[in-house]
Design a protein around this motif. Structure first.
Motif, mmCIF file in Angstrom:
data_model
loop_
_atom_site.group_PDB
_atom_site.id
_atom_site.type_symbol
_atom_site.label_atom_id
_atom_site.label_comp_id
_atom_site.label_asym_id
_atom_site.label_seq_id
_atom_site.Cartn_x
_atom_site.Cartn_y
_atom_site.Cartn_z
ATOM 1 N N GLN A 209 76.940 -34.058 -4.907
ATOM 2 C CA GLN A 209 76.832 -33.684 -6.315
ATOM 3 C C GLN A 209 76.429 -32.216 -6.465
ATOM 4 O O GLN A 209 75.498 -31.744 -5.823
ATOM 5 C CB GLN A 209 75.801 -34.570 -7.011
ATOM 6 C CG GLN A 209 75.611 -34.289 -8.488
ATOM 7 C CD GLN A 209 74.696 -35.308 -9.135
ATOM 8 O OE1 GLN A 209 75.086 -36.451 -9.408
ATOM 9 N NE2 GLN A 209 73.453 -34.927 -9.370
ATOM 10 N N GLY A 211 75.166 -29.539 -9.343
ATOM 11 C CA GLY A 211 74.612 -29.508 -10.688
ATOM 12 C C GLY A 211 73.607 -28.391 -10.842
ATOM 13 O O GLY A 211 73.383 -27.589 -9.938
ATOM 14 N N ALA A 215 70.376 -31.356 -17.485
ATOM 15 C CA ALA A 215 71.160 -32.599 -17.407
ATOM 16 C C ALA A 215 72.566 -32.371 -17.950
ATOM 17 O O ALA A 215 72.810 -31.472 -18.746
ATOM 18 C CB ALA A 215 70.460 -33.694 -18.206
ATOM 19 N N GLN A 217 75.294 -31.500 -16.278
ATOM 20 C CA GLN A 217 76.060 -30.469 -15.596
ATOM 21 C C GLN A 217 76.347 -30.889 -14.157
ATOM 22 O O GLN A 217 76.281 -30.078 -13.230
ATOM 23 C CB GLN A 217 75.310 -29.134 -15.613
ATOM 24 C CG GLN A 217 75.140 -28.554 -17.004
ATOM 25 C CD GLN A 217 74.427 -27.206 -16.997
ATOM 26 O OE1 GLN A 217 73.907 -26.775 -17.998
ATOM 27 N NE2 GLN A 217 74.398 -26.536 -15.865
ATOM 28 N N ASP A 218 76.674 -32.138 -13.978
ATOM 29 C CA ASP A 218 76.865 -32.667 -12.628
ATOM 30 C C ASP A 218 78.348 -32.849 -12.316
ATOM 31 O O ASP A 218 79.120 -33.365 -13.130
ATOM 32 C CB ASP A 218 76.147 -34.007 -12.476
ATOM 33 C CG ASP A 218 74.636 -33.875 -12.686
ATOM 34 O OD1 ASP A 218 74.099 -32.810 -12.345
ATOM 35 O OD2 ASP A 218 74.032 -34.824 -13.209
ATOM 36 N N VAL A 220 80.703 -34.479 -9.185
ATOM 37 C CA VAL A 220 80.686 -35.275 -7.956
ATOM 38 C C VAL A 220 81.998 -35.056 -7.227
ATOM 39 O O VAL A 220 83.084 -35.234 -7.803
ATOM 40 C CB VAL A 220 80.480 -36.771 -8.260
ATOM 41 C CG1 VAL A 220 80.527 -37.572 -6.962
ATOM 42 C CG2 VAL A 220 79.145 -36.990 -8.972
ATOM 43 N N TYR A 249 85.259 -28.891 -13.371
ATOM 44 C CA TYR A 249 84.504 -29.785 -14.252
ATOM 45 C C TYR A 249 85.408 -30.342 -15.347
ATOM 46 O O TYR A 249 85.192 -31.443 -15.837
ATOM 47 C CB TYR A 249 83.355 -29.013 -14.912
ATOM 48 C CG TYR A 249 82.102 -28.878 -14.092
ATOM 49 C CD1 TYR A 249 81.063 -29.799 -14.199
ATOM 50 C CD2 TYR A 249 81.920 -27.805 -13.226
ATOM 51 C CE1 TYR A 249 79.886 -29.662 -13.473
ATOM 52 C CE2 TYR A 249 80.758 -27.659 -12.497
ATOM 53 C CZ TYR A 249 79.745 -28.588 -12.624
ATOM 54 O OH TYR A 249 78.587 -28.454 -11.906
ATOM 55 N N GLN A 266 73.561 -31.512 -3.696
ATOM 56 C CA GLN A 266 72.841 -32.651 -3.117
ATOM 57 C C GLN A 266 73.814 -33.571 -2.407
ATOM 58 O O GLN A 266 74.954 -33.767 -2.850
ATOM 59 C CB GLN A 266 72.104 -33.414 -4.212
ATOM 60 C CG GLN A 266 71.014 -32.592 -4.905
ATOM 61 C CD GLN A 266 70.341 -33.349 -6.036
ATOM 62 O OE1 GLN A 266 71.007 -33.976 -6.848
ATOM 63 N NE2 GLN A 266 69.014 -33.283 -6.087
ATOM 64 N N THR A 272 68.551 -32.372 -1.535
ATOM 65 C CA THR A 272 69.099 -31.049 -1.828
ATOM 66 C C THR A 272 69.453 -30.356 -0.521
ATOM 67 O O THR A 272 68.590 -30.082 0.312
ATOM 68 C CB THR A 272 68.099 -30.200 -2.633
ATOM 69 O OG1 THR A 272 67.857 -30.826 -3.899
ATOM 70 C CG2 THR A 272 68.650 -28.803 -2.867
#
Length: 287
Positions: A209, A211, A215, A217-218, A220, A249, A266, A272
């Motif tokens: 992930q 980011g 919150a 802004q992730d 995968v 994105y 991560q 991380t």
């Protein structure tokens, strides 16, 4: 920091060697014309600062003398390069790489010749302070960008630095290397985060992930996402660039705070692996 002196030679080719000259030297030539009109490769080394922490350095300068020559019996062939690296403490090591040459028709729609590296990792190792390292080529520094394929225009001598690093043998090493947080396209669609594998083995980052501290802004990474040694990929805000992995994105608004933020990468366990603070999040070292 250590200083090393690099030099190189072209010992062999996968085509009929009788049509080549200069094998075993730093300038190999081909083409049924006079020597000064032949095409060929030149490798120029020099004295360079090197580190063993994944910092990139210039291994040498690659020049393709690309002149019109009669059609070759084998328009695609491999040319082997041997690079000797001599460290300031006297340690010597030789590393080998293979350059794949595509001699395209001079009068076609895309006359530029193409040079690729089938493998960006040297098979040889050097042991420093008890740890084994390999040389990994990041790519050719051409027009200010590090690219994985050398595009060589006809009718001249085209050069690029060969950018490399020393990587621990048998390990991947995935790091965030850049955040372009101020785009110029509409809604800053051309923002991106750059990720590199500084290791000597491929890194499978499926399910990892990307980011920021905020919150929502992730990103995968999909199954099958593998970064090769020395390779860079990018995740754009709302653009797709296949040459950088094709990741986006797909969000029609800016993501990365222009004042400052902290990009985080991560793994699937939530650990991380790498972070990249920028702007007002950059920590200034005490004097």
């Amino acid at each position: 920091m250590s200083t090393a002196v690099t030099s190189g030679s072209w010992p062999s080719v996968t085509a009929d060697a009788s049509t080549f000259s200069g094998l075993g030297t730093d300038h190999v030539r081909w083409g049924n014309v006079a020597d000064d009109a032949k095409s060929g490769y030149v490798f120029s080394g020099g004295s360079v600062p090197v580190k063993l922490d994944g910092t990139e350095f210039t291994l040498g300068t690659f020049t393709h003398r690309n002149f019109p020559v009669p059609a070759l019996p084998q328009p695609q062939f491999d040319v082997d390069l041997s690079v000797k690296v001599v460290f300031e403490d006297g340690t010597e090591s030789a590393f080998s790489f293979r350059f794949h040459h595509n001699e395209t028709p001079n009068d076609g729609p895309a006359p530029e010749d193409l040079v690729d590296l089938p493998s960006f990792v040297s098979p040889e190792e050097v042991t420093v302070d008890g740890r084994k390292y390999k040389v990994v080529i990041s790519g050719f520094k051409q027009n200010g960008q590090i690219v994985r394929q050398f595009v060589s225009a006809e009718g001249g001598a085209n050069s690029a630095d060969v950018v490399a690093l020393f990587a621990p043998a048998g390990e991947p090493d995935v790091v965030l290397t850049d955040v372009r947080f101020r785009g110029t396209a509409k809604n800053q669609a051309d923002e991106y985060v750059e990720i590199m594998n500084r290791g000597s083995e491929p890194a499978d980052i499926s399910g990892w992930q990307l980011g920021a501290d905020d919150a929502g802004q992730d990103f995968v990474f999909p199954a099958g996402t593998v970064i090769q040694p020395g390779q860079r990929i990018r995740v754009y805000t709302n653009e797709v660039h296949p040459e950088w992995g094709g990741h986006s994105y797909g969000i029609n608004r800016p993501i990365w705070n222009n004042k400052g933020d902290n990009a985080l990468l991560q793994n699937t366990a939530g650990k991380t692996v790498s972070e990249f603070p920028y702007g007002d999040k950059v920590k200034v070292a005490a004097p």
